[in-house]
Write a protein that holds these residues in place. Structure first.
Motif, mmCIF file in Angstrom:
data_model
loop_
_atom_site.group_PDB
_atom_site.id
_atom_site.type_symbol
_atom_site.label_atom_id
_atom_site.label_comp_id
_atom_site.label_asym_id
_atom_site.label_seq_id
_atom_site.Cartn_x
_atom_site.Cartn_y
_atom_site.Cartn_z
ATOM 1 N N TYR A 107 26.368 -22.908 -60.027
ATOM 2 C CA TYR A 107 25.970 -21.358 -59.929
ATOM 3 C C TYR A 107 25.125 -20.982 -58.551
ATOM 4 N N ALA A 108 25.015 -19.710 -58.523
ATOM 5 C CA ALA A 108 23.914 -19.228 -57.591
ATOM 6 C C ALA A 108 23.059 -18.145 -58.389
ATOM 7 N N GLY A 109 21.800 -17.944 -57.721
ATOM 8 C CA GLY A 109 21.281 -16.957 -58.581
ATOM 9 C C GLY A 109 19.995 -16.405 -57.681
ATOM 10 N N LEU A 110 19.337 -15.379 -58.449
ATOM 11 C CA LEU A 110 18.029 -15.034 -57.768
ATOM 12 C C LEU A 110 17.037 -15.028 -58.936
ATOM 13 N N GLU A 111 15.731 -15.393 -58.202
ATOM 14 C CA GLU A 111 14.671 -15.860 -59.269
ATOM 15 C C GLU A 111 13.604 -14.771 -58.730
ATOM 16 N N PHE A 112 12.933 -14.164 -59.677
ATOM 17 C CA PHE A 112 11.897 -13.054 -59.445
ATOM 18 C C PHE A 112 10.457 -13.612 -60.238
ATOM 19 N N SER A 113 9.546 -13.805 -59.138
ATOM 20 C CA SER A 113 8.317 -14.181 -59.607
ATOM 21 C C SER A 113 7.643 -13.265 -60.280
ATOM 22 N N LEU A 114 6.906 -13.201 -61.662
ATOM 23 C CA LEU A 114 6.328 -12.227 -62.184
ATOM 24 C C LEU A 114 4.584 -12.523 -62.234
ATOM 25 N N VAL A 141 39.408 -22.378 -63.049
ATOM 26 C CA VAL A 141 38.034 -21.820 -62.572
ATOM 27 C C VAL A 141 37.849 -20.738 -63.234
ATOM 28 N N ASN A 142 36.482 -20.582 -64.082
ATOM 29 C CA ASN A 142 36.307 -19.614 -64.922
ATOM 30 C C ASN A 142 34.655 -19.174 -64.382
ATOM 31 N N LEU A 143 34.474 -17.800 -64.773
ATOM 32 C CA LEU A 143 33.029 -17.005 -64.437
ATOM 33 C C LEU A 143 32.288 -17.747 -65.622
ATOM 34 N N GLY A 144 31.136 -17.872 -65.392
ATOM 35 C CA GLY A 144 29.977 -18.031 -66.175
ATOM 36 C C GLY A 144 28.894 -17.430 -65.562
ATOM 37 N N TYR A 145 27.963 -16.946 -66.435
ATOM 38 C CA TYR A 145 26.840 -16.036 -66.207
ATOM 39 C C TYR A 145 25.544 -15.955 -67.264
ATOM 40 N N GLY A 146 24.315 -16.029 -66.640
ATOM 41 C CA GLY A 146 23.077 -16.315 -67.387
ATOM 42 C C GLY A 146 21.987 -15.756 -66.856
ATOM 43 N N ILE A 147 20.730 -15.881 -67.636
ATOM 44 C CA ILE A 147 19.411 -15.647 -67.390
ATOM 45 C C ILE A 147 18.711 -16.869 -67.606
ATOM 46 N N SER A 148 17.358 -16.877 -67.056
ATOM 47 C CA SER A 148 16.272 -17.951 -67.217
ATOM 48 C C SER A 148 14.884 -17.458 -67.288
ATOM 49 N N LEU A 149 14.287 -18.282 -67.906
ATOM 50 C CA LEU A 149 12.799 -17.846 -67.801
ATOM 51 C C LEU A 149 12.139 -18.948 -67.770
ATOM 52 N N ARG A 150 11.096 -19.059 -66.690
ATOM 53 C CA ARG A 150 10.413 -20.572 -66.515
ATOM 54 C C ARG A 150 8.767 -20.129 -66.291
ATOM 55 N N LYS A 151 8.313 -20.930 -66.869
ATOM 56 C CA LYS A 151 6.744 -21.275 -66.902
ATOM 57 C C LYS A 151 6.394 -22.382 -65.987
ATOM 58 N N GLN A 152 5.778 -22.109 -64.830
ATOM 59 C CA GLN A 152 5.513 -23.362 -63.722
ATOM 60 C C GLN A 152 3.926 -23.710 -64.370
ATOM 61 N N ASN A 195 21.903 -15.443 -63.013
ATOM 62 C CA ASN A 195 22.824 -16.431 -62.119
ATOM 63 C C ASN A 195 24.204 -16.150 -62.710
ATOM 64 N N ALA A 196 25.101 -16.618 -61.765
ATOM 65 C CA ALA A 196 26.520 -16.591 -62.009
ATOM 66 C C ALA A 196 26.962 -17.705 -61.315
ATOM 67 N N GLY A 197 28.294 -18.158 -61.751
ATOM 68 C CA GLY A 197 28.995 -19.346 -61.114
ATOM 69 C C GLY A 197 30.170 -19.490 -61.773
ATOM 70 N N VAL A 198 30.623 -20.776 -61.655
ATOM 71 C CA VAL A 198 31.911 -21.377 -62.100
ATOM 72 C C VAL A 198 31.607 -22.498 -63.311
ATOM 73 N N LEU A 199 32.440 -22.119 -64.485
ATOM 74 C CA LEU A 199 32.331 -23.028 -65.461
ATOM 75 C C LEU A 199 33.894 -23.927 -65.455
ATOM 76 N N SER A 200 33.480 -25.139 -65.575
ATOM 77 C CA SER A 200 34.541 -26.369 -65.483
ATOM 78 C C SER A 200 34.722 -27.289 -66.987
ATOM 79 N N PRO A 201 35.678 -27.959 -67.230
ATOM 80 C CA PRO A 201 35.642 -29.022 -68.396
ATOM 81 C C PRO A 201 35.345 -30.200 -67.803
ATOM 82 N N PHE A 202 35.200 -30.285 -66.416
ATOM 83 C CA PHE A 202 35.081 -31.529 -65.784
ATOM 84 C C PHE A 202 33.710 -31.732 -65.148
#
Length: 443
Positions: free
Chosen positions: A236-243, A73-84, A52-59
């Motif tokens: 943020y906006a992002g893509l999620e890939f099912s494993l 307006v500043n750039l932020g980016y990250g990754i995630s791992l989820r177990k359903q 994912n990537a998006g906007v970081l703000s102190p508000f």
């Protein structure tokens, strides 16, 4: 209990409660009659990886106090791992980084004197969240394609801040009791919401917004008020890939309400229902055919070896006319040659009113010899197996009476037919009374 401890305890309790509740629901679904929709996590793909990537703000969206009046307006980016863990709940780990900054260019009574701007380098932010699927705009479908979700959890952020145009990267290692730490590390509580769109069986597109409540007042480099805490947001906006195996569906998109709409939405099940109705109709027709007695001689067509017997003709158990000499012999003493003995409901005990008829039949057999066929029947109450046994018991009761009256046992042939060959309708009590019977005829 201080504010920091309270926030940490609430966050941990929230995640634990969501996890226990959803695991219990998943276990119930696995063992209950609704297993057709959720038959256990083993049937589905349950792991997913996101970027994912998006906007970081102190508000943050709900407002609150800030040490600076304007957000950059500043750039932020990250990754995630989820177990359903179930169709409605999962655990997700998140790591992201970026820059947070703001200014006091608009001034105002809230602006602190001598502070024009700040810039915070977010070295990393890592947390564990519970993700709850709260609604879907197309829940009537077997598989959803749009899901809304809310999240909450607990995490730790590592950051360093510089004031009035300074670059935080120039600060070196200045934090910690000995000034040898590169980052300040503080706990935070993330609370967010979002929506995800199913792009394919493997990919979804996510839009989300998360507020982060930091357990400190130094995110912007300013310790302004001892009782206030800093916060920041990430849109943020992002893509999620099912494993996992491509042969399995993604549990994240399973709709537990689908079972309620199977007959309306599932053509294969509807076809099965129609086929079952057809088979039931065929069975009912077969039963009616078994009862059919075209010539009215009391023997069903299926067992009638002599169809078309003229009305009033005395026949044996196979539906064939009796020889005239036997008919004459049986007519002795007012016997018709085809006698019927009736019984009470669910009973094989002879009624006293049948004794005179049996006595006359016994006399004919003892005087003229020959054999008699004793056929037992039952009405349609109860199971077919039980009624077959009851009909045999009724036939044997007649045989026992005849043998006890002096007839040789070899002269009496018994057979039970159960519900077969009714002589009246089993839909009325009057008809059922007539069908609880034994018929006797000479062989």
């Amino acid at each position: 209990m201080n504010y920091s401890t309270l926030k940490k305890g609430l966050a941990a309790s929230f995640v634990a409660l969501l996890g226990v509740t959803t695991l219990a629901s998943a276990q119930d679904a696995t063992t209950s009659s609704s297993a057709k929709v959720f038959g256990g996590r083993g049937q589905y793909r349950t792991w997913s990886l996101g970027v994912n990537a998006g906007v970081l703000s102190p508000f943050i969206a709900i407002g609150g106090t800030n040490d600076f009046t304007n957000a950059d307006v500043n750039l932020g980016y990250g990754i995630s791992l989820r177990k359903q863990l179930g169709h409605a709940f999962g655990l997700e780990g998140n790591v992201f980084r970026g820059k947070i900054s703001g200014t006091n260019k608009d001034g105002g009574p809230g602006a602190l004197p001598g502070l024009s701007s700040f810039e915070t380098e977010l070295g990393y932010s890592a947390d564990l969240r519970g993700v709850v699927n709260v609604a879907t705009v197309d829940f009537l479908r077997r598989e959803n394609s749009v899901n809304f979700f809310v999240t909450a959890g607990y995490g730790v952020a590592a950051y360093r801040a510089a004031l009035n145009g300074a670059d935080p990267k120039d600060l070196g290692e200045t934090f910690g009791e000995d000034g040898d730490k590169k980052y300040i590390k503080e706990a935070y509580i993330p609370v967010g919401a979002g929506v995800k769109f199913k792009v394919s069986e493997r990919v979804s597109f996510n839009l989300g917004y998360t507020m982060h409540f930091v357990d400190a007042d130094n995110l912007d480099g300013v310790w302004a008020k001892a009782t206030t805490k800093d916060k920041f947001s990430y849109g943020y906006a992002g893509l999620e890939f099912s494993l996992g195996s491509k042969s399995k569906p993604n549990l994240d998109w399973v709709n537990p309400l689908a079972l309620m709409y199977d007959e309306l939405k599932d053509p294969s099940l509807r076809n099965e229902v129609e086929a079952l109705k057809t088979r039931v109709s065929a069975v009912e027709k077969s039963v009616e055919d078994l009862k059919k007695d075209s010539d009215g001689d009391g023997v069903a067509d299926q067992f009638d070896k002599c169809p078309g017997t003229p009305a009033g003709t005395a026949v044996d158990g196979s539906g064939c006319p009796l020889p005239k000499m036997e008919t004459a012999a049986l007519n002795t003493g007012n016997l018709t040659g085809f006698e019927t003995i009736n019984f009470e409901f669910n009973s094989s005990v002879l009624k006293t009113e049948s004794y005179p008829t049996l006595d006359k039949l016994s006399s004919v057999l003892r005087e003229n010899g020959g054999k008699v066929a004793v056929n037992g029947y039952a009405s349609s109450e109860g199971t077919a197996a039980y009624n077959l046994k009851l009909s045999k018991d009724r036939a044997n009761s007649v045989k026992t009476y005849l043998v006890n009256s002096g007839v040789n046992a070899s002269q009496v042939v018994t057979k039970g037919h159960g519900e077969a060959n009714p002589i009246a309708s089993n839909d009325t009590e009057e008809g059922r009374i007539q069908n609880r019977r034994v018929e006797t005829s000479r062989n």
